[in-house]
Scaffold this active site. Sequence first.
Site, PDB file in Angstrom:
ATOM      1  CG  MET A  32      -1.906  -1.156   1.200  1.00 33.25           C
ATOM      2  SD  MET A  32      -3.384  -0.948   2.080  1.00 33.25           S
ATOM      3  CE  MET A  32      -2.943  -0.565   3.721  1.00 33.25           C
ATOM      4  CE1 TYR A  34       5.119   8.434   3.728  1.00 29.41           C
ATOM      5  CE2 TYR A  34       5.663   7.067   5.700  1.00 29.41           C
ATOM      6  CZ  TYR A  34       5.661   8.449   4.958  1.00 29.41           C
ATOM      7  OH  TYR A  34       6.154   9.573   5.873  1.00 29.41           O
ATOM      8  CG  LEU A  35       7.187   1.211  -1.074  1.00 33.05           C
ATOM      9  CD1 LEU A  35       8.173   0.986  -2.346  1.00 33.05           C
ATOM     10  CD2 LEU A  35       6.284   0.279  -0.478  1.00 33.05           C
ATOM     11  CG  HIS A  36       8.625   0.113   5.952  1.00 34.70           C
ATOM     12  ND1 HIS A  36       9.077  -1.105   5.799  1.00 34.70           N
ATOM     13  CD2 HIS A  36       7.451   0.386   6.306  1.00 34.70           C
ATOM     14  CE1 HIS A  36       7.735  -1.767   6.394  1.00 34.70           C
ATOM     15  NE2 HIS A  36       6.702  -1.063   6.329  1.00 34.70           N
ATOM     16  CG  HIS A  39       6.954  -2.016   2.141  1.00 38.57           C
ATOM     17  ND1 HIS A  39       7.054  -0.685   2.948  1.00 38.57           N
ATOM     18  CD2 HIS A  39       5.932  -2.625   2.196  1.00 38.57           C
ATOM     19  CE1 HIS A  39       5.639  -1.007   3.392  1.00 38.57           C
ATOM     20  NE2 HIS A  39       4.971  -1.973   2.928  1.00 38.57           N
ATOM     21  CD  GLN A  63      -6.119  -3.468   2.825  1.00 41.11           C
ATOM     22  OE1 GLN A  63      -5.929  -4.064   1.544  1.00 41.11           O
ATOM     23  NE2 GLN A  63      -4.999  -3.730   3.837  1.00 41.11           N
ATOM     24  CG  ASP A 152       0.546  -7.213   7.831  1.00 42.57           C
ATOM     25  OD1 ASP A 152       0.063  -6.692   8.818  1.00 42.57           O
ATOM     26  OD2 ASP A 152       1.597  -6.613   7.289  1.00 42.57           O
TER      27      ASP A 152
HETATM   28  O1  PAF Z   1      -0.061  -5.705   3.696  1.00 46.37           O
HETATM   29  C1  PAF Z   1      -0.506  -4.729   2.873  1.00 46.37           C
HETATM   30  O2  PAF Z   1       0.027  -3.732   2.456  1.00 46.37           O
HETATM   31  C2  PAF Z   1      -1.872  -4.855   2.149  1.00 46.37           C
HETATM   32  O3  PAF Z   1      -2.712  -5.520   2.978  1.00 46.37           O
HETATM   33  C3  PAF Z   1      -1.773  -5.624   0.672  1.00 46.37           C
HETATM   34  C4  PAF Z   1      -1.497  -7.121   0.964  1.00 46.37           C
HETATM   35  C5  PAF Z   1      -1.007  -4.874  -0.329  1.00 46.37           C
HETATM   36  C6  PAF Z   1      -3.316  -5.469   0.351  1.00 46.37           C
HETATM   37  O4  PAF Z   1      -3.743  -4.307   0.067  1.00 46.37           O
END
Ligand code: PAF
Length: 285
Positions: A32, A34-36, A39, A63, A152
Amino acid sequence: MTLESTGSIARVREVTDRARAAGRRVGFVPTMGYLHAGHASLVAAARAHDDLVVVSIFVNPLQFAPGEDLDAYPRDLERDLAVCAEEGADLVFAPPVEEMYPRPPSTTVTVSGVSEPLEGRSRPTHFAGVATVVAKLFAIVGPCRAYFGEKDWQQLRVVQTMAADLSLPVEVVGCPIVREPDGLALSSRNVYLSDEERAQAPVLHRALRHGAELVAGGETDPGRVEAAMAAVIGEAPLATLDYVAAVQADSLTADGPLHGEVRLLGAVRFGRARLIDNVGVTAPA
Ligand code: PAF
């Protein structure tokens, strides 16, 4: 190959189909934005194994429940593109909402069982939103290996279950949690923490590690492990406990003494920030 960025589903299909037709392996990192560094480690894992690396950046409205942080969710596409380029990604798919959902979708993917406890209890519509968008992203990217962070853990189990149940042509790969030196798991939502909250936030990881030590030492009663973890959280005055749980790593339930692969998971609120984290441990035979 230099980094290409597109918002078009058709373009992603064209690039990934062409790669597979040429015998190249496709790696996919859904995010989603705002990468750190967490990611970045997923992109690096894909880069190490696959020939074409695709990253999606999409803040998925499905979500987020009403009242959650959809509008406030941090966004910085320019910086994200720089991270993707740095890690050697080939294609970024950053669609506008209208490309993904030209109309409200009539189809929802729900994964019973692993979606239901823990996060599922606190955020009852969350995993249907995740499973629906991930199923759609898998349909867009096509056969690939897809990389998810273990932070997660429940989401990883939901996506693995969905991919297996629906025979999706995707190998779902879990990658280790990346942490700050004091143990706080990296998360885009850490930016919500005030300085004081940030100083106390590592309590979540400390509590989970304490639970892991108890399990490794032979404690098999989930209730006793959970009470001990909750007591550690109680030492941080700014923390509001949502849940801590000691469960079997695969099913996310504990219907008897803990055994085999155990996962300790927790969710704690610090002001605006809701943090989740987990730790794995093998119970002694
Ligand atoms: O983990 C996330 O960033 C989100 O839940 C995902 C898997 C990209 C789905 O929107």
